[in-house]
Design a protein around this motif. Sequence first.
Motif, short mmCIF file in Angstrom:
data_model
loop_
_atom_site.label_atom_id
_atom_site.label_comp_id
_atom_site.label_asym_id
_atom_site.label_seq_id
_atom_site.Cartn_x
_atom_site.Cartn_y
_atom_site.Cartn_z
N GLY A 84 0.78 -1.22 0.00
CA GLY A 84 0.00 0.00 0.00
C GLY A 84 0.82 1.28 0.00
N THR A 85 2.12 1.18 -0.18
CA THR A 85 2.96 2.37 -0.15
C THR A 85 4.21 2.17 -1.01
OG1 THR A 85 3.95 4.02 1.34
CG2 THR A 85 4.26 1.69 1.93
N ARG A 86 5.07 3.14 -0.97
CA ARG A 86 6.34 3.07 -1.70
C ARG A 86 7.47 3.37 -0.72
NH1 ARG A 86 5.92 2.63 -7.24
NH2 ARG A 86 3.90 3.16 -8.09
N LEU A 87 8.66 2.94 -1.08
CA LEU A 87 9.83 3.12 -0.21
C LEU A 87 10.04 4.59 0.16
CD1 LEU A 87 12.25 1.91 1.23
CD2 LEU A 87 13.48 1.92 -0.95
N ARG A 88 9.92 5.49 -0.80
CA ARG A 88 10.15 6.91 -0.52
C ARG A 88 9.12 7.48 0.46
NH1 ARG A 88 8.06 6.75 -5.75
NH2 ARG A 88 6.09 7.89 -5.95
N LEU A 89 7.95 6.84 0.54
CA LEU A 89 6.94 7.29 1.50
C LEU A 89 7.16 6.67 2.88
CD1 LEU A 89 3.81 7.09 -0.84
CD2 LEU A 89 5.19 9.11 -0.25
N LEU A 90 7.78 5.52 2.91
CA LEU A 90 8.13 4.89 4.20
C LEU A 90 9.26 5.63 4.90
CD1 LEU A 90 8.17 1.02 3.59
CD2 LEU A 90 6.60 2.32 5.02
N PRO B 137 10.43 9.13 4.28
CA PRO B 137 10.36 10.43 3.59
C PRO B 137 11.61 11.30 3.80
CG PRO B 137 8.79 10.34 5.42
CD PRO B 137 9.36 8.97 5.26
N HIS B 138 12.29 11.14 4.92
CA HIS B 138 13.49 11.93 5.16
C HIS B 138 14.64 11.51 4.23
CE1 HIS B 138 13.86 8.33 7.62
NE2 HIS B 138 15.18 8.54 7.70
N LEU B 139 14.50 10.37 3.54
CA LEU B 139 15.52 9.90 2.60
C LEU B 139 15.00 9.87 1.17
CD1 LEU B 139 16.89 6.92 4.74
CD2 LEU B 139 18.00 9.15 4.35
N ILE C 92 15.18 8.19 -4.49
CA ILE C 92 14.96 8.50 -5.91
C ILE C 92 16.30 8.53 -6.64
CG2 ILE C 92 14.19 10.32 -7.49
CD1 ILE C 92 11.91 10.87 -5.48
N GLY C 93 17.35 8.88 -5.94
CA GLY C 93 18.69 8.91 -6.54
C GLY C 93 19.11 7.58 -7.14
N TYR C 94 18.70 6.47 -6.54
CA TYR C 94 19.02 5.16 -7.11
C TYR C 94 18.50 5.06 -8.55
CZ TYR C 94 19.67 3.60 -2.24
OH TYR C 94 20.07 3.46 -0.94
N LEU C 95 17.32 5.60 -8.77
CA LEU C 95 16.66 5.49 -10.08
C LEU C 95 17.30 6.39 -11.13
CD1 LEU C 95 12.98 5.51 -8.78
CD2 LEU C 95 14.63 3.62 -8.88
N LYS C 96 18.02 7.39 -10.68
CA LYS C 96 18.70 8.29 -11.61
C LYS C 96 20.06 7.75 -12.05
CE LYS C 96 16.32 12.38 -9.90
NZ LYS C 96 16.43 13.64 -9.19
N ASP C 97 20.51 6.69 -11.38
CA ASP C 97 21.76 6.04 -11.76
C ASP C 97 21.54 5.38 -13.12
OD1 ASP C 97 23.80 4.17 -12.24
OD2 ASP C 97 23.95 3.59 -10.15
#
Length: 174
Positions: A38-44, A46-48, A53-58
Amino acid sequence: MKRIAIDMDEVIADFNTKHLRLFNEQYNEQLTVHDLQGTRLRLLRPHLKNEIIGYLKDPSFFRDLDVMANSQEVIKQLSEQYEIYITTAAMEYPTSFAAKYEWLKEHFSFLSDMNFVFCGDKSIIRADYLIDDNVRHFEHFAGQGILFHAPHNVNEHAEIRVHNWLEIRDYFLR
């Protein structure tokens, strides 16, 4: 011949396993796919968010994702009766183009390069069906949306939901 458009990440490419592994290694955590219900890692965490998201820009992130179970075999079977297009919203992470293309060539070489669609808004796709893990892509899509079950979409409603590639095979080749 009818057309099936198929999303890449979390539909044919196992995005979450690598994403969680990198995060857990870097931050010494033990998060699992179950934690993403029911969620995403960046929402779990939020301070990171920027780091996550930086991983996905690699540029190499998407190159070595695992293939979703049975997707290759089922898509090959479907391609005998349907036009198959792989449609990925790559504009979200433009640095992913080369890695995604190379991944598709390696794992889905039986499909033509001309059937790989890198886009942003999937409503431009002219197909009879769209298999995707994000219901937002169905909003303006003219064909039938088919929601591919993923941890983040467990609470989303869809007219048609499939949990794996064997269910997709049964839906289209019944």
